[in-house]
Motif scaffolding. Structure first.
Motif, PDB file in Angstrom:
ATOM      1  N   ILE A 269       1.826   8.062   9.387  1.00 23.49           N
ATOM      2  CA  ILE A 269       1.845   6.672   8.953  1.00 23.49           C
ATOM      3  C   ILE A 269       3.106   6.001   9.483  1.00 23.49           C
ATOM      4  O   ILE A 269       3.074   4.856   9.945  1.00 23.49           O
ATOM      5  CB  ILE A 269       1.765   6.575   7.416  1.00 23.49           C
ATOM      6  CG1 ILE A 269       0.419   7.111   6.934  1.00 23.49           C
ATOM      7  CG2 ILE A 269       1.994   5.150   6.943  1.00 23.49           C
ATOM      8  CD1 ILE A 269       0.365   7.394   5.461  1.00 23.49           C
ATOM      9  N   PHE A 270       4.209   6.728   9.460  1.00 23.15           N
ATOM     10  CA  PHE A 270       5.474   6.197   9.977  1.00 23.15           C
ATOM     11  C   PHE A 270       5.318   5.770  11.437  1.00 23.15           C
ATOM     12  O   PHE A 270       5.766   4.691  11.827  1.00 23.15           O
ATOM     13  CB  PHE A 270       6.584   7.246   9.841  1.00 23.15           C
ATOM     14  CG  PHE A 270       7.909   6.780  10.367  1.00 23.15           C
ATOM     15  CD1 PHE A 270       8.749   6.013   9.576  1.00 23.15           C
ATOM     16  CD2 PHE A 270       8.298   7.082  11.663  1.00 23.15           C
ATOM     17  CE1 PHE A 270       9.962   5.558  10.071  1.00 23.15           C
ATOM     18  CE2 PHE A 270       9.506   6.633  12.162  1.00 23.15           C
ATOM     19  CZ  PHE A 270      10.347   5.871  11.364  1.00 23.15           C
TER      20      PHE A 270
ATOM     21  N   PHE B  34       0.836  -1.198   0.000  1.00 22.35           N
ATOM     22  CA  PHE B  34       0.000   0.000   0.000  1.00 22.35           C
ATOM     23  C   PHE B  34       0.872   1.251   0.000  1.00 22.35           C
ATOM     24  O   PHE B  34       1.818   1.352   0.776  1.00 22.35           O
ATOM     25  CB  PHE B  34      -0.917   0.017   1.236  1.00 22.35           C
ATOM     26  CG  PHE B  34      -2.009  -1.011   1.186  1.00 22.35           C
ATOM     27  CD1 PHE B  34      -3.281  -0.654   0.751  1.00 22.35           C
ATOM     28  CD2 PHE B  34      -1.779  -2.323   1.562  1.00 22.35           C
ATOM     29  CE1 PHE B  34      -4.296  -1.594   0.695  1.00 22.35           C
ATOM     30  CE2 PHE B  34      -2.781  -3.275   1.511  1.00 22.35           C
ATOM     31  CZ  PHE B  34      -4.044  -2.908   1.074  1.00 22.35           C
ATOM     32  N   SER B  35       0.526   2.198  -0.853  1.00 24.48           N
ATOM     33  CA  SER B  35       1.240   3.478  -0.874  1.00 24.48           C
ATOM     34  C   SER B  35       0.822   4.304   0.345  1.00 24.48           C
ATOM     35  O   SER B  35      -0.200   4.018   0.988  1.00 24.48           O
ATOM     36  CB  SER B  35       0.896   4.249  -2.150  1.00 24.48           C
ATOM     37  OG  SER B  35      -0.462   4.667  -2.108  1.00 24.48           O
ATOM     38  N   ASP B  36       1.596   5.322   0.647  1.00 24.83           N
ATOM     39  CA  ASP B  36       1.251   6.205   1.766  1.00 24.83           C
ATOM     40  C   ASP B  36      -0.140   6.803   1.587  1.00 24.83           C
ATOM     41  O   ASP B  36      -0.890   6.929   2.550  1.00 24.83           O
ATOM     42  CB  ASP B  36       2.277   7.335   1.908  1.00 24.83           C
ATOM     43  CG  ASP B  36       3.602   6.839   2.482  1.00 24.83           C
ATOM     44  OD1 ASP B  36       3.694   5.643   2.853  1.00 24.83           O
ATOM     45  OD2 ASP B  36       4.538   7.651   2.556  1.00 24.83           O
ATOM     46  N   GLU B  37      -0.494   7.140   0.356  1.00 23.38           N
ATOM     47  CA  GLU B  37      -1.813   7.718   0.089  1.00 23.38           C
ATOM     48  C   GLU B  37      -2.922   6.702   0.390  1.00 23.38           C
ATOM     49  O   GLU B  37      -3.988   7.047   0.898  1.00 23.38           O
ATOM     50  CB  GLU B  37      -1.925   8.196  -1.364  1.00 23.38           C
ATOM     51  CG  GLU B  37      -1.005   9.337  -1.731  1.00 23.38           C
ATOM     52  CD  GLU B  37       0.451   8.925  -1.935  1.00 23.38           C
ATOM     53  OE1 GLU B  37       0.716   7.771  -2.338  1.00 23.38           O
ATOM     54  OE2 GLU B  37       1.335   9.770  -1.662  1.00 23.38           O
ATOM     55  N   GLU B  38      -2.672   5.450   0.051  1.00 24.41           N
ATOM     56  CA  GLU B  38      -3.681   4.406   0.270  1.00 24.41           C
ATOM     57  C   GLU B  38      -3.922   4.124   1.749  1.00 24.41           C
ATOM     58  O   GLU B  38      -4.983   3.623   2.115  1.00 24.41           O
ATOM     59  CB  GLU B  38      -3.267   3.108  -0.435  1.00 24.41           C
ATOM     60  CG  GLU B  38      -3.358   3.201  -1.946  1.00 24.41           C
ATOM     61  CD  GLU B  38      -2.818   1.957  -2.628  1.00 24.41           C
ATOM     62  OE1 GLU B  38      -3.545   1.401  -3.477  1.00 24.41           O
ATOM     63  OE2 GLU B  38      -1.679   1.552  -2.313  1.00 24.41           O
ATOM     64  N   TRP B  39      -2.956   4.457   2.597  1.00 19.19           N
ATOM     65  CA  TRP B  39      -3.122   4.245   4.037  1.00 19.19           C
ATOM     66  C   TRP B  39      -4.262   5.094   4.589  1.00 19.19           C
ATOM     67  O   TRP B  39      -4.835   4.776   5.615  1.00 19.19           O
ATOM     68  CB  TRP B  39      -1.824   4.548   4.788  1.00 19.19           C
ATOM     69  CG  TRP B  39      -0.895   3.380   4.837  1.00 19.19           C
ATOM     70  CD1 TRP B  39      -0.250   2.799   3.774  1.00 19.19           C
ATOM     71  CD2 TRP B  39      -0.529   2.626   5.986  1.00 19.19           C
ATOM     72  NE1 TRP B  39       0.491   1.745   4.207  1.00 19.19           N
ATOM     73  CE2 TRP B  39       0.353   1.613   5.558  1.00 19.19           C
ATOM     74  CE3 TRP B  39      -0.839   2.712   7.333  1.00 19.19           C
ATOM     75  CZ2 TRP B  39       0.913   0.685   6.435  1.00 19.19           C
ATOM     76  CZ3 TRP B  39      -0.274   1.796   8.208  1.00 19.19           C
ATOM     77  CH2 TRP B  39       0.581   0.797   7.762  1.00 19.19           C
ATOM     78  N   ALA B  40      -4.585   6.182   3.923  1.00 19.65           N
ATOM     79  CA  ALA B  40      -5.631   7.091   4.413  1.00 19.65           C
ATOM     80  C   ALA B  40      -6.977   6.860   3.727  1.00 19.65           C
ATOM     81  O   ALA B  40      -7.961   7.504   4.084  1.00 19.65           O
ATOM     82  CB  ALA B  40      -5.178   8.532   4.205  1.00 19.65           C
TER      83      ALA B  40
END
Length: 155
Positions: free
Chosen positions: A92-93, A25-31
């Protein structure tokens, strides 16, 4: 009954599978919500981390005192929503690091536990449990969420 070595091996393999799917999952997809009316990935990871931490703390009580309080939250749905909302304020980190750190704590805890604990049973409310049943309960919970993530991103 699985040995300490068996449980540690399974826990490490489980961690590997979970982090393998999370990396897809990309960082954008985490949200992004994982579906209509569902958490985003960040909330799901916070949820998994919380319940593993709760389980680890119950085990620590069991080992330290020979028993543990078998009660849980009064309303898990409300608690799960609060966890997801609280962790949505973090990066996210930080959410990833918290999960990784918790898995490291769990592995360290089981590694340091004398072998005899892996053949003991104890009462948890109205259930008799042992180390393997305890660990499997939490891993089965994770597997439900992992399957959802794998279906979304492919294996």
């Amino acid at each position: 009954m699985p040995s300490k070595s068996d449980i540690l091996k399974e826990l490490k393999a489980h961690r590997e599978r979970l982090f393998r799917v999370l990396k897809k999952f990309s960082d954008e997809e985490w949200a992004e919500p994982l579906g209509p009316g569902k958490w985003d990935l960040q909330g799901m990871v916070a949820h998994l981390t919380h319940w593993h931490r709760w389980g680890l703390n119950k085990l620590r009580q069991m080992v330290a005192y020979g028993s543990t309080d078998a009660t849980g939250p009064r309303n898990t749905d409300t608690l799960n929503d609060l966890i997801a909302r609280a962790w949505s304020q973090h990066s996210i980190f930080d959410v990833r690091a918290d999960l990784e750190g918790l898995f490291n704590e769990m592995i360290a805890f089981f590694s340091d536990l004398p072998e005899e604990w892996f053949s003991k049973t104890w009462q948890f409310g109205d259930r008799e449990v042992d180390m393997n049943r305890w660990v499997q309960f939490f891993l089965d919970h994770d597997r439900t969420h992992i399957k959802e993530l794998e279906a979304r991103k492919g294996r």
